[in-house]
Scaffold this active site. Structure first.
Site, short mmCIF file in Angstrom:
data_model
loop_
_atom_site.label_atom_id
_atom_site.label_comp_id
_atom_site.label_asym_id
_atom_site.label_seq_id
_atom_site.Cartn_x
_atom_site.Cartn_y
_atom_site.Cartn_z
N GLU A 1 40.39 38.59 31.86
CA GLU A 1 40.19 39.78 30.86
C GLU A 1 40.45 41.27 31.69
OE1 GLU A 1 36.51 39.84 33.40
OE2 GLU A 1 37.82 38.52 32.50
N SER B 1 28.99 43.07 37.54
CA SER B 1 29.22 41.96 38.87
C SER B 1 28.77 42.90 40.05
CB SER B 1 30.43 41.40 38.99
OG SER B 1 30.69 40.57 37.93
N GLN C 1 32.17 29.56 39.91
CA GLN C 1 31.21 29.04 40.84
C GLN C 1 30.08 28.04 40.37
OE1 GLN C 1 29.92 32.71 42.67
NE2 GLN C 1 31.92 33.39 42.91
N CYS D 1 34.82 33.65 37.23
CA CYS D 1 33.79 34.13 38.35
C CYS D 1 32.75 33.55 38.83
CB CYS D 1 33.93 35.78 38.10
SG CYS D 1 33.69 36.82 39.68
N LEU D 2 31.69 34.20 38.50
CA LEU D 2 30.29 33.27 38.83
C LEU D 2 30.47 32.18 37.90
CD1 LEU D 2 27.77 33.53 40.00
CD2 LEU D 2 26.87 34.56 38.07
N HIS E 1 39.77 37.53 37.12
CA HIS E 1 39.29 37.96 35.73
C HIS E 1 40.50 37.94 34.79
CE1 HIS E 1 35.12 39.21 36.50
NE2 HIS E 1 35.60 39.62 37.85
N GLY F 1 25.87 38.40 42.23
CA GLY F 1 25.13 37.79 43.42
C GLY F 1 25.49 36.43 43.74
N GLY G 1 32.26 38.10 45.79
CA GLY G 1 31.84 38.17 47.29
C GLY G 1 31.55 36.65 47.59
N TYR G 2 31.86 35.71 46.80
CA TYR G 2 31.51 34.03 47.18
C TYR G 2 32.87 33.22 46.76
CZ TYR G 2 26.70 35.33 48.21
OH TYR G 2 25.62 35.86 48.63
N GLY H 1 29.54 37.30 36.67
CA GLY H 1 27.92 38.08 36.90
C GLY H 1 27.93 38.27 38.52
#
Length: 383
Positions: free
Chosen positions: A335, A47, A252, A248-249, A333, A223, A292-293, A221
């Protein structure tokens, strides 16, 4: 004498310190992580692809590097910033030093700078692009190079697996869609006996269906989630067909697939001590985070999503679930690695959801499915 290194921010701030790791120049988004330990897991977390990572804890490298603690096959960070770098680790498990690891993978490091000042700049003004170099170019040349180099937009493609592979188990089959997955996710699923099939980020919904999964795991992940619209479409097609868990990603992407929206945080959440409140129980969990998002709260209205967790620091959304289908996600997370394992129960909740879904939706016998398929093909041939 130790070589000099410089870090130039896009606002013109220049830090000069001592170099370690590889030599050269690298551009990336400058971010900070507040973890006291776990620098190896941070460095190897996919990430962080495309980012220059600043550790706020002052001493880095004192316990060295252990291959068993990697969270990916190879680090993807674009630079490492520390207050003090310890070149000689003292730890019976250490197999290497941070300096040797960074030389091996071409990562530039800078030490002996005021990381408190750098962190305060990023908190006040937000994360920004930076250039880390061990070269001797004039400052004007560095500014020009920094301005001409765009930030990455293809981090998911860079960090995702290129081929399907499996980690066999004797229980539920989980398709793990790899958007830059940490090893910890696979580790948590396999230790629960799951039959895990890991697939690339651009695997289609039809290809996933042919793997006959019991559940779908959306990985973390790097970005902006909006940089992978194909992933959003795939998730949209899978929701309701299989139990789904996003991290996480993946959280989103799940939100975008359900019609919500995401936005960039000012400086993100990166560390191992972020408090998250579970709304149903009222319990607070200390979590590991790196993102970051965030999902925009107002965008949840009008969707079939329900907020399940919030961040106790800034009240941003940390968890969602679908109101009709067996699908949920968290921004943090479970994990961990590095961080507390308080939220590992979410993997158990995911497996319980899969089992309940199978009880409520029993599969037809395979023989009947095959017979129906063959009848359809025979009728088509007769036409």
């Amino acid at each position: 004498m130790q070589k000099q290194a410089r870090l130039l921010l896009e606002d013109g701030t220049l830090f000069t310190g001592l170099a370690f790791g590889a030599e050269g120049a690298s551009t990336g988004e400058v971010v900070f992580n507040t973890g006291i330990t776990g620098y190896q897991e941070v460095v190897s977390d996919p990430s962080y692809c495309g980012q220059i990572v600043t550790m706020t804890f002052p001493l880095i490298g004192n316990y060295g590097i252990t291959r068993d603690d990697f969270e990916s096959e190879a680090p993807n960070i674009h630079g490492f910033v520390v207050r003090r770098h310890e070149p000689v680790p003292s730890n019976w498990r250490a197999q290497d030093s941070v300096d040797a690891l960074m030389k091996e993978y071409g990562i530039i490091g800078i030490s002996e700078i005021d990381t408190r000042m750098l962190t305060r700049i990023l908190r006040n003004h937000g994360t920004m692009k930076g250039l880390l170099t061990t070269g001797t170019e004039r400052i004007e040349e560095l500014r020009e190079r920094l301005g001409a180099t765009p930030l990455l937009r293809d981090q998911v493609a860079r960090t995702s697996t290129k081929h399907i592979y499996s980690s066999p188990g004797n229980k539920e089959r989980i398709v793990l869609i790899d958007y830059g997955a940490k090893s910890g996710i696979l580790r948590e699923l396999t230790k629960r006996g799951c039959d895990v099939v890991v697939v690339p980020h651009d695997t289609t919904a039809d290809q996933i269906r042919r793997l006959n999964p019991d559940g779908i795991q959306l990985s973390n992940g790097p970005g902006d989630p909006k940089d992978v619209p194909h992933a959003v479409e795939t998730v949209r097609q899978l929701i309701g067909q299989y139990p789904l868990f996003g991290i996480c990603l993946g959280h989103q992407l799940f939100a975008l697939a359900c019609g919500a929206d995401t936005d960039k945080l000012k400086f993100g959440h990166r560390g191992g001590n972020h408090p998250v409140k579970e709304l149903e129980s009222g319990r607070c969990y200390i979590t590991s985070q790196n993102h970051g998002y965030t999902v925009k709260e107002e965008s949840i209205q009008g969707t079939e999503l329900e907020v399940t967790h919030i961040n106790n620091n800034d009240k941003t959304i940390e968890g969602l679930k679908h109101k009709r289908y067996p699908a949920f996600s968290v921004q943090y997370h479970p994990e961990a690695a590095p961080g507390p394992f308080d939220s590992g129960y979410l993997f158990d909740r995911f497996l319980d959801m899969i089992r309940e879904h199978k009880r409520n939706n029993p599969e037809r016998p395979r023989q009947a499915q095959l017979a129906e398929t063959l009848r359809g093909e025979l009728q088509y041939a007769q036409k």
